[in-house]
Design a protein around this motif. Structure first.
Motif, PDB file in Angstrom:
ATOM      1  N   LYS A   1       0.835  -1.201   0.000  1.00 21.99           N
ATOM      2  CA  LYS A   1       0.000   0.000   0.000  1.00 21.99           C
ATOM      3  C   LYS A   1       0.870   1.252   0.000  1.00 21.99           C
ATOM      4  O   LYS A   1       0.599   2.213  -0.706  1.00 21.99           O
ATOM      5  CB  LYS A   1      -0.946  -0.001   1.196  1.00 21.99           C
ATOM      6  N   SER A   2       1.973   1.235   0.781  1.00 26.39           N
ATOM      7  CA  SER A   2       2.848   2.404   0.806  1.00 26.39           C
ATOM      8  C   SER A   2       3.542   2.594  -0.547  1.00 26.39           C
ATOM      9  O   SER A   2       3.737   3.722  -0.983  1.00 26.39           O
ATOM     10  CB  SER A   2       3.859   2.313   1.945  1.00 26.39           C
ATOM     11  N   LYS A   3       3.900   1.496  -1.213  1.00 28.83           N
ATOM     12  CA  LYS A   3       4.488   1.603  -2.552  1.00 28.83           C
ATOM     13  C   LYS A   3       3.483   2.192  -3.538  1.00 28.83           C
ATOM     14  O   LYS A   3       3.827   3.054  -4.344  1.00 28.83           O
ATOM     15  CB  LYS A   3       4.951   0.225  -3.068  1.00 28.83           C
TER      16      LYS A   3
ATOM     17  N   LYS B   1       1.903   6.706  -6.856  1.00 29.71           N
ATOM     18  CA  LYS B   1       0.864   7.636  -7.310  1.00 29.71           C
ATOM     19  C   LYS B   1       1.305   9.085  -7.115  1.00 29.71           C
ATOM     20  O   LYS B   1       1.154   9.926  -8.010  1.00 29.71           O
ATOM     21  CB  LYS B   1      -0.431   7.355  -6.549  1.00 29.71           C
ATOM     22  N   GLN B   2       1.865   9.381  -5.964  1.00 29.78           N
ATOM     23  CA  GLN B   2       2.309  10.742  -5.645  1.00 29.78           C
ATOM     24  C   GLN B   2       3.409  11.222  -6.600  1.00 29.78           C
ATOM     25  O   GLN B   2       3.350  12.330  -7.136  1.00 29.78           O
ATOM     26  CB  GLN B   2       2.804  10.773  -4.205  1.00 29.78           C
ATOM     27  N   ILE B   3       4.425  10.393  -6.830  1.00 27.74           N
ATOM     28  CA  ILE B   3       5.548  10.810  -7.674  1.00 27.74           C
ATOM     29  C   ILE B   3       5.135  10.881  -9.141  1.00 27.74           C
ATOM     30  O   ILE B   3       5.534  11.805  -9.860  1.00 27.74           O
ATOM     31  CB  ILE B   3       6.759   9.891  -7.455  1.00 27.74           C
ATOM     32  N   LEU B   4       4.308   9.941  -9.591  1.00 28.30           N
ATOM     33  CA  LEU B   4       3.828  10.009 -10.979  1.00 28.30           C
ATOM     34  C   LEU B   4       3.003  11.262 -11.204  1.00 28.30           C
ATOM     35  O   LEU B   4       3.082  11.882 -12.278  1.00 28.30           O
ATOM     36  CB  LEU B   4       3.025   8.753 -11.338  1.00 28.30           C
ATOM     37  N   GLN B   5       2.223  11.666 -10.215  1.00 26.77           N
ATOM     38  CA  GLN B   5       1.439  12.898 -10.332  1.00 26.77           C
ATOM     39  C   GLN B   5       2.368  14.106 -10.455  1.00 26.77           C
ATOM     40  O   GLN B   5       2.154  14.990 -11.275  1.00 26.77           O
ATOM     41  CB  GLN B   5       0.498  13.068  -9.136  1.00 26.77           C
ATOM     42  N   GLU B   6       3.417  14.117  -9.656  1.00 27.90           N
ATOM     43  CA  GLU B   6       4.377  15.224  -9.732  1.00 27.90           C
ATOM     44  C   GLU B   6       5.055  15.250 -11.098  1.00 27.90           C
ATOM     45  O   GLU B   6       5.239  16.316 -11.687  1.00 27.90           O
ATOM     46  CB  GLU B   6       5.412  15.112  -8.614  1.00 27.90           C
TER      47      GLU B   6
ATOM     48  N   VAL C   1      21.999   1.832 -14.112  1.00 26.35           N
ATOM     49  CA  VAL C   1      21.827   3.229 -13.698  1.00 26.35           C
ATOM     50  C   VAL C   1      20.333   3.528 -13.680  1.00 26.35           C
ATOM     51  O   VAL C   1      19.656   3.410 -14.703  1.00 26.35           O
ATOM     52  CB  VAL C   1      22.534   4.209 -14.663  1.00 26.35           C
ATOM     53  N   GLY C   2      19.829   3.922 -12.513  1.00 25.36           N
ATOM     54  CA  GLY C   2      18.442   4.356 -12.405  1.00 25.36           C
ATOM     55  C   GLY C   2      18.317   5.766 -12.957  1.00 25.36           C
ATOM     56  O   GLY C   2      19.131   6.637 -12.642  1.00 25.36           O
ATOM     57  N   ILE C   3      17.303   5.988 -13.791  1.00 25.64           N
ATOM     58  CA  ILE C   3      17.112   7.282 -14.455  1.00 25.64           C
ATOM     59  C   ILE C   3      15.866   7.954 -13.877  1.00 25.64           C
ATOM     60  O   ILE C   3      14.748   7.456 -14.065  1.00 25.64           O
ATOM     61  CB  ILE C   3      16.959   7.085 -15.984  1.00 25.64           C
ATOM     62  N   ILE C   4      16.072   9.064 -13.155  1.00 25.14           N
ATOM     63  CA  ILE C   4      14.965   9.782 -12.514  1.00 25.14           C
ATOM     64  C   ILE C   4      15.258  11.287 -12.506  1.00 25.14           C
ATOM     65  O   ILE C   4      16.400  11.704 -12.721  1.00 25.14           O
ATOM     66  CB  ILE C   4      14.742   9.326 -11.052  1.00 25.14           C
ATOM     67  N   PHE C   5      14.237  12.067 -12.212  1.00 25.99           N
ATOM     68  CA  PHE C   5      14.433  13.485 -11.950  1.00 25.99           C
ATOM     69  C   PHE C   5      14.735  13.672 -10.466  1.00 25.99           C
ATOM     70  O   PHE C   5      14.405  12.824  -9.634  1.00 25.99           O
ATOM     71  CB  PHE C   5      13.192  14.292 -12.354  1.00 25.99           C
ATOM     72  N   ASP C   6      15.342  14.811 -10.125  1.00 28.89           N
ATOM     73  CA  ASP C   6      15.737  15.085  -8.732  1.00 28.89           C
ATOM     74  C   ASP C   6      14.622  14.845  -7.717  1.00 28.89           C
ATOM     75  O   ASP C   6      14.870  14.283  -6.656  1.00 28.89           O
ATOM     76  CB  ASP C   6      16.208  16.542  -8.586  1.00 28.89           C
ATOM     77  N   PHE C   7      13.402  15.282  -8.023  1.00 28.80           N
ATOM     78  CA  PHE C   7      12.323  15.162  -7.036  1.00 28.80           C
ATOM     79  C   PHE C   7      11.971  13.714  -6.722  1.00 28.80           C
ATOM     80  O   PHE C   7      11.311  13.431  -5.726  1.00 28.80           O
ATOM     81  CB  PHE C   7      11.069  15.943  -7.463  1.00 28.80           C
ATOM     82  N   ALA C   8      12.422  12.773  -7.544  1.00 32.37           N
ATOM     83  CA  ALA C   8      12.132  11.351  -7.328  1.00 32.37           C
ATOM     84  C   ALA C   8      13.280  10.623  -6.627  1.00 32.37           C
ATOM     85  O   ALA C   8      13.239   9.411  -6.469  1.00 32.37           O
ATOM     86  CB  ALA C   8      11.811  10.679  -8.656  1.00 32.37           C
TER      87      ALA C   8
END
Length: 186
Positions: A5-7, A12-17, A153-160
């Motif tokens: 549930k926490s995942k 959901k929160q990060i995808l929305q951002e 290498v994980g590819i993400i933006f800073d906020f993630a």
């Protein structure tokens, strides 16, 4: 609260951002991430790199696809990722999840040929763990003997990039994380 549930809530929160990013900002962040990745010694020395075609405003790696490396992209086949060589201009198909994929007749790539894997993620943490979309495709692949020694290498933006993520015993840590402002070895 359960781990799953926490995942789900975190995803959901990060995808929305990510979805809320202005398209111009998204392109600029993606461009800066690619520039950052190009300075990475493992990227520079790699002859064959596995990557992904961006969906849902994932960091766009297409700025890199003109480089001299051989590029591999996945097709979802059953519960597995099957990797194929792709060159700019070759026809792509839309796969089962709406993701662009090389055609099934494209030349396949064997794990022994691969020097680096650029892994899409919803989020990553300081220990190299990744929150994906929940299908388990990358965790299954990276836990198999022919793949687990290849640098990832994980590819993400800073906020993630988060201090820690909830993890299951099957989650596979990555070797590095690249964002638009940093490249972190784990």
């Amino acid at each position: 609260m359960s781990l799953q549930k926490s995942k789900i809530q975190l995803r959901k929160q990060i995808l929305q951002e990510r979805r809320s990013l202005n398209p111009t900002v998204w392109k600029e962040k993606s461009f800066q991430l690619c520039k950052n990745l190009e300075t990475f010694s493992l990227f520079q020395s790699a002859k064959t790199i596995l990557a992904y075609f961006s969906i849902r405003q994932e960091p766009d790696l297409s700025f890199l696809f003109n480089s001299s490396q051989k590029w591999g992209f996945p097709r979802c086949v059953g519960q597995s990722l099957v990797w194929h060589i792709w060159q700019r201009g070759e026809i792509l198909e839309t796969g089962v999840y709406g993701i662009l994929e090389p055609q099934s007749k494209a030349v396949m790539i064997d794990a022994a040929e691969v020097d680096l894997i650029l892994v899409p993620a919803v989020a990553c943490d300081a220990k190299g763990y990744r929150l994906g979309y929940g299908g388990g495709y990358y965790d299954r692949m990276l836990s198999s003997p022919e793949w687990y020694s290849i640098p990832t290498v994980g590819i993400i933006f800073d906020f993630a990039y988060l201090p820690s993520l909830p993890k299951d015993n099957w989650d596979q840590p990555l070797n590095a994380i690249c964002t638009e402002t940093k490249l972190l070895m784990i």
